[in-house]
Design an enzyme around this catalytic site. Structure first.
Site, PDB file in Angstrom:
ATOM      1  N   ASP A  53       5.113  -0.034  33.708  1.00  0.00           N
ATOM      2  CA  ASP A  53       5.758  -0.843  34.743  1.00  0.00           C
ATOM      3  C   ASP A  53       6.114  -2.234  34.227  1.00  0.00           C
ATOM      4  O   ASP A  53       5.312  -2.886  33.562  1.00  0.00           O
ATOM      5  CB  ASP A  53       4.812  -1.010  35.943  1.00  0.00           C
ATOM      6  CG  ASP A  53       4.705   0.272  36.750  1.00  0.00           C
ATOM      7  OD1 ASP A  53       5.095   1.335  36.234  1.00  0.00           O
ATOM      8  OD2 ASP A  53       4.232   0.200  37.893  1.00  0.00           O
ATOM      9  N   ASP A  64       7.169  10.476  40.440  1.00  0.00           N
ATOM     10  CA  ASP A  64       6.254   9.606  39.705  1.00  0.00           C
ATOM     11  C   ASP A  64       4.898  10.288  39.477  1.00  0.00           C
ATOM     12  O   ASP A  64       4.166  10.577  40.422  1.00  0.00           O
ATOM     13  CB  ASP A  64       6.093   8.328  40.555  1.00  0.00           C
ATOM     14  CG  ASP A  64       5.406   7.218  39.823  1.00  0.00           C
ATOM     15  OD1 ASP A  64       4.943   7.423  38.700  1.00  0.00           O
ATOM     16  OD2 ASP A  64       5.332   6.123  40.412  1.00  0.00           O
TER      17      ASP A  64
HETATM   18  C1  GLA Z   1       4.254   3.436  39.704  1.00  0.00           C
HETATM   19  C2  GLA Z   1       5.713   3.273  39.271  1.00  0.00           C
HETATM   20  C3  GLA Z   1       6.330   2.100  39.994  1.00  0.00           C
HETATM   21  C4  GLA Z   1       6.239   2.338  41.503  1.00  0.00           C
HETATM   22  C5  GLA Z   1       4.796   2.565  41.918  1.00  0.00           C
HETATM   23  C6  GLA Z   1       4.687   3.000  43.379  1.00  0.00           C
HETATM   24  O1  GLA Z   1       3.503   2.376  39.267  1.00  0.00           O
HETATM   25  O2  GLA Z   1       5.793   3.109  37.881  1.00  0.00           O
HETATM   26  O3  GLA Z   1       7.684   1.922  39.602  1.00  0.00           O
HETATM   27  O4  GLA Z   1       7.036   3.433  41.844  1.00  0.00           O
HETATM   28  O5  GLA Z   1       4.174   3.546  41.115  1.00  0.00           O
HETATM   29  O6  GLA Z   1       3.379   3.186  43.796  1.00  0.00           O
END
Ligand code: GLA
Length: 672
Positions: free
Chosen positions: A483, A403
């Site tokens: 997200d 990520d």
């Molecule tokens: C980002 C990702 C989420 C999750 C968070 C964890 O926002 O897009 O899916 O993994 O980080 O901190």
């Protein structure tokens, strides 16, 4: 007094009319019907309970919400004007939120603020509403990740012709209803028809099967190096040479026998069908622990989901030690002397946890970031990619979500104190292509050097058209959008943004619209998904049509019958797991209805009639050529698992009644 009000007052004074103009403030309405990303709708206060403030200007009154958000108001033609000052609340100073305010009247866009950032002065929204029956106030994501999108509709009010208040409402049926038939007692093999493995990697494929137990499993044509456990149906071993092997799987119980062909492709590519499993984030977020992960794995088995092909148990952020959390369970040495990462005290030792999950017949995944810190502020992999890839393999992990987050630090040369902020900066600045690719390539190469197959899931929210190069860094899937939250606007906007990357989906490469928001979700603050039942049917149908990775995001110990019905429909799942690996695209739009079509390996098509509008859509459908159908077909309702009619595309019409925010999912089976 404005001109219209003046005229109205004058007319009523001279007795010509009794209608009087009036102001109804938005904050006088019941705002609890609003759906929003995080938190609860606020009246006359900001989302965090402060005075509403936009670019230094304060407001006494207003409605504060969290993008993405929607509020529906029944005006019944009784409002003439809506005014508000909109903007991002100053309370999120230090971050870089972005949101778009929009107004829809009877489904038509009446006004948009365009993208607003923190510090932009409040924009005036002044819209004539004459005749509008249903008004929707929307705050959409402005593209910077949506953690800090605190959005204010300040001084919002209606001028009306006599009405003293308006109803807010949510028009979508709210009673859960179950469509998926219960599995029959006879065996049915549900696991994918194709499986990829690399030469020399440990092999693990479960013949996921529903039906009464005890059951015995066998397989014809298994290549040398693989064996099947007759009790569990687990195939294990190792293939040393590349090649394609056609195997027949057999499952038998007292009620009958099922057979299914499996194609094993030993070569370079893995994840030949979209990964299916669970991820801890949408449910536990920063509260995850080894115990919770084990319990989720147990529930995957106990609920029977394992028999429908659900496989991965993925730990998201917060298994690592944190940079500065007050929570002592997240504090400790980040890495050992050789640079190997040390899990936090909630996890301690990852190997026994991975063994536990494998012994249940499942696989296990985890999470990291290419930057120094993860999105949650835990230890990232920057500078330690080699050691981390080695640790994952040594512990026995099968999947990595990687990520972006604080990698923005690295490219922007900023102090690494806020992963959210830097990720936003990299959005607005737009990482140069080489920079965007580099960190994923580094980890991709180390993962490939490990002696086991690790599915590589890129997470960078679709920057730099990741779908065009994700495969070149060894990626098996990549997030295409920001997200998800359990709101209609979020699911709708994400769904409507998938077509652009569809052409890049293929076996081993999947566009990822983010995890499922069904069941009890809440990012550490558990609640039932705010999506209405019809919206949930639409959500899972679309994710299956999209060939998206299916990662359940809910508390696995709180699965209710409705949620299980959504997750156990083998004919719907088969659309997702189809070996051809094509992604559905929208081939026709009729009003608010979009028709998504997915080509299947057997030459047939799965079609989702998706109603994004707030009214039931009824029609006699006959545009079959637009969705690529020509000839005679059996129409099968996949949710009900029933053939419902036969159609001749040249002469017949298909009667459709699609619920508001709902779906009809059919397979058209050619009768050539
Ligand atoms: C980002 C990702 C989420 C999750 C968070 C964890 O926002 O897009 O899916 O993994 O980080 O901190």
């Amino acid at each position: 007094m404005n001109f219209i009000m003046g005229v109205l007052v004058l007319l009523s004074l001279i007795g010509i009319t009794t209608i009087s103009a009036q102001t109804v403030w938005l904050d006088e309405l019941d705002l609890s019907a609003a759906t929003q990303g995080y938190g609860v709708p606020m009246k006359n206060k900001s989302l965090d309970g402060n005075t509403i403030t936009i670019a230094g200007k304060t407001f006494e009154r207003g409605f504060s919400t969290h993008a993405v958000s929607s509020l529906l108001i029944l005006l019944e033609g009784k409002a003439s004007l809506f005014t508000a000052r909109v903007g991002i609340d100053d309370e999120v100073a230090g971050h870089d939120p972005a949101a778009v305010f929009e107004l829809y009247g009877d489904g038509k866009k009446l006004w948009s603020s365009d993208i607003m950032h923190l510090g932009d002065s409040a924009r005036l929204c002044k819209v004539q509403l004459d005749g509008v029956q249903k008004l929707e106030l929307v705050v959409a994501d402005g593209g910077n990740g949506n953690y800090y999108d605190h959005a204010d509709w300040a001084d919002a009010r209606f001028e009306t012709t006599g009405a003293t208040t308006f109803k807010t409402y949510n028009p979508i049926a709210s009673e859960p209803y179950i469509l998926t038939p219960l599995p029959s007692a006879e065996p049915r093999i549900n696991s994918a028809k194709v499986f990829g493995v690399r030469p020399g990697s440990p092999f693990q494929y479960l013949v996921a099967t529903t039906g009464d137990r005890p059951m015995t499993f066998s397989a014809k044509g298994l290549p040398k190096g693989l064996t099947i456990d007759p009790q569990s149906g687990m195939i294990t071993g190792k293939l040393l040479n590349a090649g394609t092997y056609e195997v027949t799987l057999i499952a038998e119980n007292a009620k009958g026998k099922a057979e299914k062909k499996l194609r094993i492709i030993c070569g370079d590519r893995i994840a030949l069908t979209p990964p299916m499993g669970w991820n801890s984030w949408n449910c536990f977020a920063g509260e995850v622990s080894a115990d919770k992960v084990k319990r989720a794995a147990d529930a995957m088995v106990k609920s029977g989901l394992i028999n429908h092909g659900w496989t991965y148990i993925n730990i998201d952020d917060f298994w690592e030690n944190h940079r500065d959390s007050k929570d002592q369970s997240l504090r400790g040495k980040l890495r050992d002397e050789a640079g190997y990462i040390i899990p936090n005290s909630r996890f301690v030792d990852m190997k026994p946890l991975a063994d536990y999950v494998h012994n249940l017949g499942l696989k296990i995944g985890l999470y990291s970031s290419p930057g120094p810190w993860t999105c949650g502020g835990c230890t990232g992999s920057y500078g330690y990619e080699k050691q981390d890839a080695e640790s994952y393999a040594k512990w026995g992990f099968d999947y990595l979500k990687y990520d972006w987050c604080s990698y923005g630090n690295v490219i922007n040369g900023l102090p690494d104190n806020d992963p959210y902020k830097v990720s936003s900066l990299s959005y607005s600045g737009g990482a140069a292509l080489n920079t965007a690719i580099k960190p994923f390539k580094i980890m991709g190469e180390y993962l490939r050097q490990q002696p086991r197959d690790i599915v590589y899931s890129l997470c960078q929210y679709g920057m730099s058209d990741v779908w065009k190069w994700g495969d070149s860094v060894g990626g098996n899937s990549w997030r295409t959008t920001n997200d998800i939250t359990d709101t209609w606007v979020s699911v709708k906007n994400i769904a409507l943004a998938q077509d652009k990357s569809a052409a890049w989906a293929r076996p081993g490469n999947w566009n990822d619209p983010d995890m499922l928001v069904l069941g009890t979700v809440g990012w550490g603050n558990p609640h039932k998904s705010k999506l209405k039942p019809d919206e949930q049917y639409l959500h899972i149908s679309l994710w299956c049509l999209f060939s998206a990775p299916l990662l359940i995001g809910c508390d696995m110990e709180k699965l209710d019958d409705f949620t299980l019905n959504l997750l156990t429909n083998d004919e719907v799942i088969e659309v997702n797991q189809d070996p051809l690996g094509k992604q559905a695209t929208c081939l026709q739009t009729i009003g608010e209805m979009r028709i998504f079509v997915k080509e299947l390996e057997d030459g047939n098509r799965a079609v989702g009639f998706c109603n994004f509008g707030i009214d039931v859509t009824e029609l006699q459908y006959s545009d079959f050529e637009k969705i690529g159908l020509n000839g005679k077909f059996t129409v099968r309702d996949l949710w009900r698992q029933q053939d419902i009619s036969t159609i001749e595309t040249n002469s017949d019409k298909l009667k459709l009644k699609v619920p508001a925010h709902g779906v009809i999912l059919y397979k058209f089976i050619s009768l050539k």
